[in-house]
Design an enzyme around this catalytic site. Structure first.
Site, short mmCIF file in Angstrom:
data_model
loop_
_atom_site.label_atom_id
_atom_site.label_comp_id
_atom_site.label_asym_id
_atom_site.label_seq_id
_atom_site.Cartn_x
_atom_site.Cartn_y
_atom_site.Cartn_z
N LEU A 143 1.00 -1.54 -0.14
CA LEU A 143 0.02 0.12 0.44
C LEU A 143 0.61 0.91 -0.33
O LEU A 143 2.11 0.99 0.55
CB LEU A 143 -0.58 -0.13 0.77
CG LEU A 143 -1.77 -0.95 1.48
CD1 LEU A 143 -2.12 -1.04 3.00
CD2 LEU A 143 -3.01 -1.39 0.15
N ASP A 144 0.30 2.56 -0.74
CA ASP A 144 1.28 3.08 -0.61
C ASP A 144 1.16 3.76 0.91
O ASP A 144 0.29 3.53 1.47
CB ASP A 144 -0.09 4.73 -1.06
CG ASP A 144 -0.09 4.98 -2.64
OD1 ASP A 144 1.32 3.99 -3.14
OD2 ASP A 144 -0.09 4.73 -3.52
N LYS A 145 2.82 4.71 1.39
CA LYS A 145 2.34 5.18 2.65
C LYS A 145 1.35 5.91 3.35
O LYS A 145 1.49 5.32 4.30
CB LYS A 145 3.71 6.36 2.46
CG LYS A 145 3.90 6.94 3.77
CD LYS A 145 5.53 7.90 3.68
CE LYS A 145 5.02 8.63 4.67
NZ LYS A 145 5.89 10.03 4.87
#
Length: 330
Positions: A143-145
């Protein structure tokens, strides 16, 4: 592009016979291993005559100009850090984590410590699978940050192979299920549908993903459905997205491409920043407090790679996302 990233290029000799991209690269950049160059191509860091090429075996013609973006090398092996983890499920083969926003999944330049991988190494010890690479042990998706929610990690080779196969299939066989909740500007029409648009790294900003013509990037499909209209004024919508493919920034780019970027998305929704002025004071304060894109991985389902048991997990919206939703609904 960070200061540690370099861009290197070469021109294939005019009149040369067609040859595999990875062989041309290995000959032109002898200081980089062929495996490293293949990985860079698969990750979208290689362009031939200004067209992204992700297949290392693709033939390139004489006279072609090839550009390679080389991120700075990271230390060989991350260290374990005994930092908090929200564990939803764990057994001998895998672990399901509810990732908070702001947590980077694996170490990279600028994020060497404090990542999810650092925490998993401390939590799981030597059981983590090495198939994903030293820097990404056990990681089969990410997942993106600044995206919160559910993520599964393999703890051994059998689990890594089984989970990777399901993610590669993208749920076409019905085994894998991934659903996200997003708050977007405006109301998508129709209110349920499918966005099919190929994605590739932007030619103008290598840190961004852009929609490109079919055949120039990677095929990407997002199914969406409007779940609600907080505030009832049509200014925002709560949308549930189901991924058929799992490309970098896919939901964010697809919805922005349709004219409905995510609230708080500074990368793909900057043009909509002034819309916040149309919100009431409460929603404006809540959106500022969110400080990120309003995206949450709410559902994750898959077959257990050893037992073939169907596992399904749900994650409640985090407080910052919930507060923004409540503020919009007041």
């Amino acid at each position: 592009m960070t200061d540690d990233t370099t861009v290197r290029s070469l021109v294939v000799e005019a009149g040369a016979a067609p040859e595999r991209l990875d062989r041309v690269l290995a000959r032109g950049f002898e200081d980089l291993s062929r495996a490293r160059l293949q990985a860079l191509a698969r990750d979208g860091f290689v362009r031939c005559d200004d067209v992204e090429i992700r297949d290392p075996s693709r033939k390139v013609m004489g006279g072609s100009r090839i550009e390679v973006v080389v991120p700075a090398p990271a230390p060989a092996e991350p260290r374990g850090e005994a930092l908090p983890l929200t564990v939803v499920h764990e057994d001998d083969d895998l672990i399901v984590i509810d990732k908070p926003a702001g947590l980077v999944v694996h170490p990279a330049a600028g994020h060497e410590d404090g990542t999810l991988v650092n925490r998993l190494i401390a939590h799981c010890g030597a059981s983590l699978s090495g198939i994903g690479g030293v820097r990404r042990p056990g990681i089969v998706h990410r997942l993106d940050k600044d995206t919160s929610g559910l993520l599964v990690v393999a703890k051994n080779d059998l689990a890594h192979q089984g989970l990777s196969a399901q993610f590669a299939d993208h749920g076409r066989s019905g085994a894998l299920e991934r659903a996200y909740l997003a708050l977007v500007w405006g109301v998508p029409e129709p209110r349920a549908g499918t966005i099919s648009a190929s994605l590739a790294r932007s030619r103008h900003n290598r840190e961004k993903i852009a929609v490109v013509r079919e055949g120039e990037g990677r095929h990407a499909v997002t199914h969406y459905r409007v779940e609600g209209l907080p505030g009832g004024d049509g200014l925002t919508a709560l949308v549930r997205c189901r991924l058929e493919t799992g490309r970098t920034h896919q939901i964010r780019v697809h919805l922005s491409h349709r004219g409905h970027p995510l609230l708080g998305d500074a990368t793909y929704g900057a043009a909509f920043k002034t819309k916040a002025a149309r919100l009431g004071e409460g929603p404006r304060v809540a959106l500022t407090a969110l400080g990120r894109q309003a995206l949450h991985a709410a559902e994750l389902g898959f077959l257990h790679p050893r037992t073939n048991e169907r596992l399904r997990f749900e994650s409640a919206l985090p407080e910052d996302f919930s507060e923004l939703l409540r503020a919009l609904e007041r």
